[in-house]
Scaffold this motif. Structure first.
Motif, PDB file in Angstrom:
ATOM      1  N   GLY A  57       0.815  -1.201   0.000  1.00  0.00           N
ATOM      2  CA  GLY A  57       0.000   0.000   0.000  1.00  0.00           C
ATOM      3  C   GLY A  57       0.853   1.257   0.000  1.00  0.00           C
ATOM      4  N   GLN A  58       0.233   2.386  -0.211  1.00  0.00           N
ATOM      5  CA  GLN A  58       0.964   3.652  -0.195  1.00  0.00           C
ATOM      6  C   GLN A  58       1.496   3.994   1.191  1.00  0.00           C
ATOM      7  OE1 GLN A  58      -1.670   6.624  -1.851  1.00  0.00           O
ATOM      8  NE2 GLN A  58      -1.565   5.770  -3.915  1.00  0.00           N
ATOM      9  N   ASN A  59       0.970   3.319   2.216  1.00  0.00           N
ATOM     10  CA  ASN A  59       1.404   3.552   3.587  1.00  0.00           C
ATOM     11  C   ASN A  59       2.570   2.656   3.993  1.00  0.00           C
ATOM     12  OD1 ASN A  59       0.115   1.101   3.658  1.00  0.00           O
ATOM     13  ND2 ASN A  59      -1.445   1.691   5.150  1.00  0.00           N
ATOM     14  N   GLY A  60       3.097   1.872   3.053  1.00  0.00           N
ATOM     15  CA  GLY A  60       4.230   1.007   3.342  1.00  0.00           C
ATOM     16  C   GLY A  60       3.861  -0.343   3.911  1.00  0.00           C
ATOM     17  N   LYS A  61       2.591  -0.580   4.147  1.00  0.00           N
ATOM     18  CA  LYS A  61       2.148  -1.868   4.669  1.00  0.00           C
ATOM     19  C   LYS A  61       1.750  -2.794   3.521  1.00  0.00           C
ATOM     20  CE  LYS A  61       0.547   0.242   8.987  1.00  0.00           C
ATOM     21  NZ  LYS A  61      -0.602   0.469   9.908  1.00  0.00           N
ATOM     22  N   THR A 393      13.872 -24.832   4.116  1.00  0.00           N
ATOM     23  CA  THR A 393      13.577 -24.205   2.823  1.00  0.00           C
ATOM     24  C   THR A 393      12.144 -24.492   2.392  1.00  0.00           C
ATOM     25  OG1 THR A 393      14.264 -24.076   0.478  1.00  0.00           O
ATOM     26  CG2 THR A 393      14.554 -26.192   1.570  1.00  0.00           C
ATOM     27  N   PRO A 394      11.452 -23.489   1.844  1.00  0.00           N
ATOM     28  CA  PRO A 394      10.084 -23.679   1.350  1.00  0.00           C
ATOM     29  C   PRO A 394      10.101 -24.065  -0.117  1.00  0.00           C
ATOM     30  CG  PRO A 394      10.626 -21.374   1.266  1.00  0.00           C
ATOM     31  CD  PRO A 394      11.867 -22.088   1.760  1.00  0.00           C
ATOM     32  N   SER A 395       8.953 -24.533  -0.627  1.00  0.00           N
ATOM     33  CA  SER A 395       8.939 -24.917  -2.037  1.00  0.00           C
ATOM     34  C   SER A 395       7.707 -24.454  -2.793  1.00  0.00           C
ATOM     35  CB  SER A 395       9.057 -26.442  -2.168  1.00  0.00           C
ATOM     36  OG  SER A 395       8.047 -27.088  -1.435  1.00  0.00           O
ATOM     37  N   VAL A 396       6.718 -23.859  -2.127  1.00  0.00           N
ATOM     38  CA  VAL A 396       5.489 -23.488  -2.836  1.00  0.00           C
ATOM     39  C   VAL A 396       5.200 -21.993  -2.671  1.00  0.00           C
ATOM     40  CG1 VAL A 396       3.063 -24.024  -3.229  1.00  0.00           C
ATOM     41  CG2 VAL A 396       4.601 -25.804  -2.424  1.00  0.00           C
ATOM     42  N   PRO A 397       5.766 -21.160  -3.551  1.00  0.00           N
ATOM     43  CA  PRO A 397       5.478 -19.722  -3.499  1.00  0.00           C
ATOM     44  C   PRO A 397       4.189 -19.407  -4.243  1.00  0.00           C
ATOM     45  CG  PRO A 397       7.025 -20.141  -5.254  1.00  0.00           C
ATOM     46  CD  PRO A 397       6.749 -21.484  -4.603  1.00  0.00           C
ATOM     47  N   MET A 398       3.456 -18.425  -3.749  1.00  0.00           N
ATOM     48  CA  MET A 398       2.227 -18.015  -4.435  1.00  0.00           C
ATOM     49  C   MET A 398       2.203 -16.527  -4.764  1.00  0.00           C
ATOM     50  SD  MET A 398       0.661 -20.830  -4.871  1.00  0.00           S
ATOM     51  CE  MET A 398      -0.980 -20.387  -5.375  1.00  0.00           C
ATOM     52  N   GLY A 399       3.098 -15.745  -4.162  1.00  0.00           N
ATOM     53  CA  GLY A 399       3.104 -14.315  -4.449  1.00  0.00           C
ATOM     54  C   GLY A 399       4.464 -13.712  -4.175  1.00  0.00           C
ATOM     55  N   VAL A 400       4.773 -12.625  -4.882  1.00  0.00           N
ATOM     56  CA  VAL A 400       6.017 -11.893  -4.656  1.00  0.00           C
ATOM     57  C   VAL A 400       5.716 -10.410  -4.774  1.00  0.00           C
ATOM     58  CG1 VAL A 400       6.743 -11.962  -7.079  1.00  0.00           C
ATOM     59  CG2 VAL A 400       8.467 -11.736  -5.285  1.00  0.00           C
ATOM     60  N   CYS A 401       6.399  -9.598  -3.973  1.00  0.00           N
ATOM     61  CA  CYS A 401       6.112  -8.163  -3.937  1.00  0.00           C
ATOM     62  C   CYS A 401       7.360  -7.409  -3.516  1.00  0.00           C
ATOM     63  CB  CYS A 401       4.971  -7.907  -2.942  1.00  0.00           C
ATOM     64  SG  CYS A 401       4.543  -6.170  -2.708  1.00  0.00           S
ATOM     65  N   ALA A 402       7.689  -6.326  -4.238  1.00  0.00           N
ATOM     66  CA  ALA A 402       8.806  -5.458  -3.884  1.00  0.00           C
ATOM     67  C   ALA A 402       8.261  -4.116  -3.438  1.00  0.00           C
ATOM     68  CB  ALA A 402       9.737  -5.273  -5.074  1.00  0.00           C
ATOM     69  N   VAL A 403       8.942  -3.481  -2.485  1.00  0.00           N
ATOM     70  CA  VAL A 403       8.486  -2.196  -1.943  1.00  0.00           C
ATOM     71  C   VAL A 403       9.512  -1.103  -2.215  1.00  0.00           C
ATOM     72  CG1 VAL A 403       7.082  -3.333  -0.193  1.00  0.00           C
ATOM     73  CG2 VAL A 403       9.430  -2.707   0.354  1.00  0.00           C
TER      74      VAL A 403
END
Length: 431
Positions: A57-61, A393-403
Motif C-alpha cells: 500500500g501507499q502507507n508502506g504496509k 527451505t520452502p517450495s510453494v510460493p504463491m506471491g512476490v512483492c517489492a516495496v
C-alpha cells in the motif's frame, strides 16, 4: 475431507520430504539466500494458504488475501515495522452473508492492486465443491475496495452470477475498475472481461476471453489489456469506447505454444511507466517483455532469457514489477531428486538476462512450530523441509512483492508464511 486446491496441486507434484522426515542424502548445499520468515495468522485459513494476492500500500504496509475454504476469505494487513498482522476485511461479514460450503466466498485470489487514491482493490472467489455440492450453489464473486486511510471497506456487488473474480484493476482517472471473472470450468475457464463503474456500481460485460487466471493491466494511454485464449490480447480503450483483439509476436515470430495452448497461465504486469508488459507463462522457464507503445494490430515481444538456465523444469506463478522497474519472480525448480527448490529471480531492465539470486532458505527456522504438543506434524505445514545441511527451505510460493526501499517479499503456503529479503542481502548476491 476438504479437497486440496486445484491451483496448488500442480506445484505439489514431486515435493520433498516434510520437515519431520529424514534428510535426503542427495540434498544440495547451495549458497542459500536467507530470508526472515513471519508466520501469517492460521485463524484466517483452514489449509494454510493464500494466493498471489499481495501488494504494498501507499502507507508502506502489505495487504495479503487469504483462503478459508467453505467458510470465508480475509484481507490481512502486515506492518513491516512491527511484523504485526491485522485482519482488516472480513468478506462474508462485509456482504452480510452466512453462507457456508461452496456457497461461501472462500478466497481472495485476485492480484491485489492499489488505486491512485491509495485504496486497495481486490475480489472474492469460489472454493471447490464437495460431495453433493453443485457449481450453481455459488452466488458469484464480489469486487471490493479497502481504504487504509479511513479503515472503510466498500463492496460493489456480484460481477457475474456463479462466477468468481480473478482480477480487479483500478483506473480511478476514468472512474472504473476492470474485472476478470472465472467460472472455474475445465478445460476451458470462462472469464469475462468487465468494466465496473465505481460510482454507479454497475458492470458492463466486454465478452468471454476464455483465459484462466487472467491479469488485467492498464497501459500508458489508459487502455486495459486482458489475455484471450489462443494467444491474443483484448485491449479496451475507455476514451474511444472500443474493444480490439490484438495479435502478439515474440522476436518477430508467432508466439510459442506456451502462449497459445488452452491451459496457458500468463502472469503479467506493467512497468511503472506502463509502457512495457512483462510476462511469465507458469510452466515455461522464460521471461518475456512486450512493447505497449507499438502501433498496429500486433504487440511485439521478445525473450529476455531463462529464469533458471540449468533447471530441468520450473513453475512460476509469483511475478511482479517493483517501484524501480525491476522484475521479481519466485520460481520453483522442479525435477530435482531431493525435491522442489524455491529460487528468487530478478531482472533489471537493460540487463542481458534474469539473475538467479539463489535458492531460498529461512534465517529464523524457529519462526513457527511444525509439530503439535504430542510431536505429531501439524496439518498443512508440509511444504517446508530441512535439507542435509540443516537449512529450512520452502517450495510453494504463491506471491512476490517489492516495496519502495528495495525489500522483496515472497508469500508461501503450508504453512502460510511471509519471507522478507532485505536490500542488503540482495545486493551481496549481485556482487
Amino acid at each position: 475431507m476438504t479437497r486440496f486446491p486445484i491451483a496448488i496441486v500442480i506445484l505439489l507434484a514431486g515435493l520433498a520430504i516434510p520437515i519431520s522426515g529424514a534428510h535426503a542424502a542427495a540434498d544440495p548445499k547451495p549458497p542459500w539466500l536467507l530470508a526472515r520468515a513471519v508466520k501469517l495468522p492460521t485463524e484466517y485459513t483452514n489449509q494454510e494458504s493464500g494466493y498471489f494476492s499481495i501488494v504494498a500500500g501507499q502507507n508502506g504496509k502489505l495487504y495479503i488475501g487469504s483462503a478459508k475454504y467453505g467458510v470465508n476469505a480475509y484481507l490481512i494487513e502486515f506492518d513491516p515495522k512491527t511484523e504485526k498482522c491485522t485482519m482488516v476485511v472480513d468478506v462474508m461479514k462485509t456482504i452480510n452473508s452466512t453462507a457456508t460450503g461452496f456457497a461461501a466466498q472462500a478466497k481472495i485470489h485476485t492480484r491485489n492492486n492499489v488505486g491512485a487514491s491509495g485504496k486497495i482493490y481486490f475480489g472474492s472467489k469460489q472454493g471447490y465443491p464437495e460431495k453433493d455440492e453443485k457449481r450453481t450453489d455459488y452466488p458469484g464473486g464480489y469486487a471490493f475496495t479497502y481504504d487504509p486511510k479511513t479503515g472503510k471497506t466498500e463492496e460493489f456487488g456480484i460481477a457475474k452470477k456463479q462466477h468468481g473474480i480473478i482480477s480487479v484493476t483500478p483506473d480511478e482517472a476514468h472512474g472504473v475498475a476492470y474485472i476478470s471473472t472465472c467460472s472455474d470450468e475445465r478445460p476451458i475457464d470462462h472469464t469475462h472481461f468487465m468494466v465496473l463503474d465505481l460510482e454507479k456500481k454497475t458492470y458492463r460485460d466486454l465478452g468471454d476471453m476464455e483465459h484462466s487466471y487472467a491479469f488485467i493491466v492498464v497501459d500508458h494511454k489508459g487502455r486495459a489489456l486482458h489475455p484471450k485464449r489462443g494467444g491474443t490480447i483484448a485491449r479496451y480503450d475507455p476514451d474511444a469506447d472500443k474493444l480490439e483483439i490484438l495479435k502478439m509476436s515474440i522476436d518477430k515470430a508467432d508466439p510459442p505454444k506456451a502462449f497459445t495452448k488452452d491451459d496457458a497461465i500468463l502472469n503479467w504486469e506493467v512497468s511503472p511507466d506502463r509502457k512495457t508488459l512483462y510476462a511469465v507463462e507458469m510452466t515455461t522457464n522464460q521471461l518475456y517483455s512486450f512493447d505497449l507503445t507499438a502501433a498496429g494490430d500486433t504487440i511485439p515481444g521478445q525473450k529476455l532469457g531463462d529464469l533458471l538456465p540449468k533447471a530441468k523444469g520450473t513453475d512460476c506463478r509469483a511475478m511482479s514489477v517493483g517501484p524501480d522497474g525491476r522484475v521479481w519472480a519466485a520460481v520453483t525448480e522442479q525435477g530435482l531428486p531431493e525435491g522442489a527448490l524455491l529460487h528468487l529471480v530478478g531482472f533489471k531492465p537493460g540487463e542481458k538476462a534474469p539473475f538467479d539470486y539463489g535458492p531460498v532458505g529461512v534465517a529464523n527456522p524457529d519462526y513457527t512450530t511444525f509439530t503439535d504438543a504430542a510431536g505429531k506434524p501439524k496439518p498443512w505445514h508440509h511444504t517446508m523441509r530441512k535439507v542435509a545441511d540443516g537449512t529450512l527451505t520452502p517450495s510453494v510460493p504463491m506471491g512476490v512483492c517489492a516495496v519502495e526501499d528495495g525489500t522483496v517479499y515472497i508469500e508461501t503456503i503450508s504453512p502460510f508464511t511471509l519471507l522478507r529479503f532485505t536490500p542488503e542481502v540482495l545486493k551481496k548476491r549481485e556482487k
